[in-house]
Scaffold this active site. Structure first.
Site, short mmCIF file in Angstrom:
data_model
loop_
_atom_site.label_atom_id
_atom_site.label_comp_id
_atom_site.label_asym_id
_atom_site.label_seq_id
_atom_site.Cartn_x
_atom_site.Cartn_y
_atom_site.Cartn_z
N PHE A 53 -0.51 4.75 0.47
CA PHE A 53 -0.23 5.42 1.89
C PHE A 53 -0.08 4.51 2.92
O PHE A 53 0.38 4.70 4.03
CB PHE A 53 -1.05 6.74 2.07
CG PHE A 53 -2.65 6.51 1.91
CD1 PHE A 53 -3.25 5.97 3.03
CD2 PHE A 53 -3.11 6.96 0.81
CE1 PHE A 53 -4.47 5.66 2.78
CE2 PHE A 53 -4.29 6.68 0.66
CZ PHE A 53 -5.11 6.20 1.75
N GLY A 56 3.31 2.85 4.83
CA GLY A 56 3.99 3.43 5.74
C GLY A 56 3.06 4.08 6.91
O GLY A 56 3.66 4.81 7.76
N HIS A 57 1.70 4.07 6.60
CA HIS A 57 0.76 4.74 7.48
C HIS A 57 -0.20 3.67 8.14
O HIS A 57 -1.21 4.13 7.68
CB HIS A 57 0.28 6.09 7.28
CG HIS A 57 -0.20 7.19 7.85
ND1 HIS A 57 -1.60 6.98 8.44
CD2 HIS A 57 0.29 8.04 8.44
CE1 HIS A 57 -1.67 8.00 9.12
NE2 HIS A 57 -0.78 8.77 9.21
N PHE A 58 -0.17 2.97 9.12
CA PHE A 58 1.24 2.53 9.59
C PHE A 58 0.97 1.07 9.44
O PHE A 58 0.31 0.56 9.31
CB PHE A 58 0.98 3.05 11.24
CG PHE A 58 0.90 4.18 11.67
CD1 PHE A 58 1.84 5.09 11.59
CD2 PHE A 58 -0.37 4.58 11.80
CE1 PHE A 58 1.91 6.40 12.05
CE2 PHE A 58 -0.59 6.13 11.93
CZ PHE A 58 0.67 6.78 12.19
N VAL A 63 -4.01 3.08 8.72
CA VAL A 63 -4.89 4.24 9.09
C VAL A 63 -4.92 5.10 8.15
O VAL A 63 -3.70 5.59 7.55
CB VAL A 63 -4.56 4.90 10.42
CG1 VAL A 63 -5.73 6.25 10.74
CG2 VAL A 63 -4.81 4.10 11.35
#
Length: 152
Positions: A53, A56-58, A63
Site C-alpha cells: 500500500f 500509492g499511499h503516498f 503513510v
C-alpha cells in the site's frame, strides 16, 4: 474444532491457522498477550516500507492507511474470537459489519511497530463487538469500536 495449544508469543504461522487472511492482507505478525477470561489480546504489526500500500499511499511520503489500521484491529479481534470459540480459520468466516467512533490521532509510517490492544465487549451467537487501540511507542495512533459477524 481446533485443538491447537498456543504458547505466547503466537507467531504468524500459527496466526494463519486462525485467520483466513494472507499476504498482502494479513496485518497481524504476532500475538504478545492473551487473556481469554477477560477477553483481552495484544498483538504486533511490524510496518515495513515493503508494504504494497505504500506504493500509492503516498509516493515519497508513505503513510499506512487508517482503514488498514482498523482492519488490523478487527483481525486481532478475530484471533481472539477463534481462540475463544476453539475454532480455526476454516470453521467460519467473520466479516466486519460496523465501525463506530474511529479516531486517527497520528500517522503510522514505515519502521513503526504497531501494538494493537483489543478488548472484546461481547460475543452473542455469531456477532462479536470489540474496542481496539493501536499504539506506536506507547502513544495511541488510532482507535475504534468494531463489530464482526460470522457468515451464514
Amino acid at each position: 474444532m481446533s485443538h491447537h495449544v498456543y504458547e505466547l508469543p503466537i507467531d504468524v504461522s500459527q496466526i494463519q491457522t486462525l485467520l483466513p487472511h494472507r499476504y498482502p492482507f494479513l496485518l497481524v505478525d504476532r500475538i504478545l498477550e492473551l487473556d481469554l477470561e477477560t477477553k483481552w489480546i495484544v498483538a504486533q504489526k511490524n510496518v515495513s516500507i515493503n508494504e504494497p500500500f505504500f506504493q500509492g499511499h503516498f509516493p515519497n511520503r508513505p503513510v499506512m492507511p487508517g482503514v488498514l489500521i482498523i482492519e488490523a484491529l478487527a483481525q486481532v479481534g478475530g484471533v481472539m474470537t477463534q481462540l475463544g470459540l476453539g475454532r480455526d480459520a476454516l470453521s467460519q468466516l467473520f466479516y466486519m459489519v460496523k465501525v463506530d467512533k474511529a479516531r486517527f490521532n497520528k500517522q503510522v509510517v514505515p519502521g513503526d511497530v504497531l501494538i494493537m490492544e483489543v478488548q472484546m465487549k461481547r460475543l452473542i451467537r455469531n456477532v462479536g463487538c470489540f474496542y481496539g487501540e493501536a499504539k506506536v511507542d506507547g502513544e495511541v495512533v488510532a482507535s475504534a469500536e468494531v463489530m464482526c459477524a460470522g457468515a451464514r
